[in-house]
Design a protein around this motif. Structure first.
Motif, PDB file in Angstrom:
ATOM      1  N   ALA A 229       0.801  -1.229   0.000  1.00 52.79           N
ATOM      2  CA  ALA A 229       0.000   0.000   0.000  1.00 52.79           C
ATOM      3  C   ALA A 229       0.832   1.276   0.000  1.00 52.79           C
ATOM      4  O   ALA A 229       0.410   2.291  -0.539  1.00 52.79           O
ATOM      5  N   VAL A 230       2.005   1.240   0.614  1.00 54.32           N
ATOM      6  CA  VAL A 230       2.818   2.461   0.694  1.00 54.32           C
ATOM      7  C   VAL A 230       3.908   2.540  -0.370  1.00 54.32           C
ATOM      8  O   VAL A 230       4.708   3.463  -0.365  1.00 54.32           O
ATOM      9  N   GLY A 231       3.935   1.567  -1.283  1.00 51.06           N
ATOM     10  CA  GLY A 231       4.867   1.637  -2.405  1.00 51.06           C
ATOM     11  C   GLY A 231       6.127   0.799  -2.294  1.00 51.06           C
ATOM     12  O   GLY A 231       6.974   0.840  -3.187  1.00 51.06           O
TER      13      GLY A 231
ATOM     14  N   ASP B 183      -3.166  -4.394   4.866  1.00 46.00           N
ATOM     15  CA  ASP B 183      -2.313  -3.925   3.779  1.00 46.00           C
ATOM     16  C   ASP B 183      -3.030  -4.162   2.465  1.00 46.00           C
ATOM     17  O   ASP B 183      -4.122  -4.737   2.429  1.00 46.00           O
ATOM     18  N   THR B 184      -2.407  -3.720   1.385  1.00 47.95           N
ATOM     19  CA  THR B 184      -2.891  -3.975   0.037  1.00 47.95           C
ATOM     20  C   THR B 184      -1.735  -4.557  -0.756  1.00 47.95           C
ATOM     21  O   THR B 184      -0.624  -4.033  -0.707  1.00 47.95           O
ATOM     22  N   ILE B 185      -2.008  -5.642  -1.473  1.00 44.93           N
ATOM     23  CA  ILE B 185      -1.006  -6.296  -2.308  1.00 44.93           C
ATOM     24  C   ILE B 185      -1.400  -6.061  -3.751  1.00 44.93           C
ATOM     25  O   ILE B 185      -2.530  -6.340  -4.150  1.00 44.93           O
ATOM     26  N   LYS B 186      -0.458  -5.548  -4.533  1.00 42.90           N
ATOM     27  CA  LYS B 186      -0.710  -5.288  -5.953  1.00 42.90           C
ATOM     28  C   LYS B 186       0.281  -6.080  -6.791  1.00 42.90           C
ATOM     29  O   LYS B 186       1.483  -6.076  -6.508  1.00 42.90           O
ATOM     30  N   LEU B 187      -0.232  -6.729  -7.831  1.00 44.90           N
ATOM     31  CA  LEU B 187       0.601  -7.383  -8.833  1.00 44.90           C
ATOM     32  C   LEU B 187       0.409  -6.589 -10.113  1.00 44.90           C
ATOM     33  O   LEU B 187      -0.718  -6.457 -10.600  1.00 44.90           O
ATOM     34  N   ILE B 188       1.508  -6.037 -10.634  1.00 43.69           N
ATOM     35  CA  ILE B 188       1.437  -5.131 -11.769  1.00 43.69           C
ATOM     36  C   ILE B 188       2.200  -5.729 -12.948  1.00 43.69           C
ATOM     37  O   ILE B 188       3.330  -6.199 -12.794  1.00 43.69           O
TER      38      ILE B 188
ATOM     39  N   ASP C  29      -3.528  -8.002 -10.589  1.00 43.71           N
ATOM     40  CA  ASP C  29      -4.355  -8.447  -9.466  1.00 43.71           C
ATOM     41  C   ASP C  29      -4.078  -7.527  -8.276  1.00 43.71           C
ATOM     42  O   ASP C  29      -2.950  -7.051  -8.103  1.00 43.71           O
ATOM     43  N   THR C  30      -5.090  -7.289  -7.470  1.00 45.15           N
ATOM     44  CA  THR C  30      -4.963  -6.452  -6.277  1.00 45.15           C
ATOM     45  C   THR C  30      -5.857  -7.019  -5.185  1.00 45.15           C
ATOM     46  O   THR C  30      -6.996  -7.377  -5.454  1.00 45.15           O
ATOM     47  N   HIS C  31      -5.315  -7.084  -3.973  1.00 45.38           N
ATOM     48  CA  HIS C  31      -6.099  -7.543  -2.820  1.00 45.38           C
ATOM     49  C   HIS C  31      -5.755  -6.706  -1.603  1.00 45.38           C
ATOM     50  O   HIS C  31      -4.589  -6.553  -1.265  1.00 45.38           O
ATOM     51  N   ALA C  32      -6.778  -6.190  -0.958  1.00 41.97           N
ATOM     52  CA  ALA C  32      -6.614  -5.529   0.329  1.00 41.97           C
ATOM     53  C   ALA C  32      -7.064  -6.518   1.391  1.00 41.97           C
ATOM     54  O   ALA C  32      -7.995  -7.284   1.175  1.00 41.97           O
ATOM     55  N   TYR C  33      -6.377  -6.512   2.532  1.00 45.79           N
ATOM     56  CA  TYR C  33      -6.773  -7.419   3.610  1.00 45.79           C
ATOM     57  C   TYR C  33      -6.691  -6.697   4.945  1.00 45.79           C
ATOM     58  O   TYR C  33      -5.974  -5.712   5.099  1.00 45.79           O
TER      59      TYR C  33
END
Length: 168
Positions: free
Chosen positions: A85-87, A134-139, A147-151
């Protein structure tokens, strides 16, 4: 990624003939990205007491699993980016092929980025995934979301083991 939509509904007020605007919330909807590669799960809270030490710490026990959900296509992870989430991010710099149904665990700690053992290492001994949310991003290499998932620990980790599955 879940999005919530709100749709306006215009209804006639009974007896008055006037119109009123009412907002009705629809159920949360999942957004699916057109990608064979998906975030299958995350061990966001490594077992044991958190320690960033490269020699004695447990950052290798924190990982995100990326899976090729295609039935026929071999996928190369080269150029894909995993972000929080924070980069904080990790970019797959080498060819890393996933056969249909195959997966890789991207772990903290030191090691190689290879096809051996279905594991790649971030070569960083700091934790990346927050233990509460957090948030996980696959770019994709071109910058589009794969894909993106926040948990949150409270909502998504019912058994409290620090692991969440996103795609079966």
């Amino acid at each position: 990624m879940r999005t919530r939509t709100i749709r306006p509904v215009i209804a006639a007020a009974l007896g008055a003939g006037a119109l009123a605007t009412v907002l009705v919330a629809t159920p949360a909807q999942a957004t699916e990205y057109p990608s064979n590669l998906k975030i299958a799960g995350v061990q966001y809270d490594a077992p044991g007491r958190d320690s960033n030490s490269c020699t004695t710490g447990n950052t290798k026990a924190e990982f995100v699993t990326i899976k090729n959900f295609s039935r026929t296509a071999r996928m190369n992870l080269k150029g894909y980016v995993v972000k929080d989430a924070v980069g904080n991010s990790y970019t797959f710099r080498l060819n890393h092929y996933l056969e249909p149904g195959d997966h890789v665990k991207l772990r903290g700690g030191r090691g190689t980025e290879s096809d051996a053992g279905n594991v790649a290492y971030r070569n960083n001994c700091n934790f990346i995934w927050n233990n509460d949310r957090d948030t996980i991003k696959l770019i994709k290499p071109g910058g589009a979301a794969a894909d993106t998932h926040a948990y949150t620990k409270a909502a998504n980790d019912r058994d409290g083991n620090g692991f969440i599955t996103f795609h079966s």
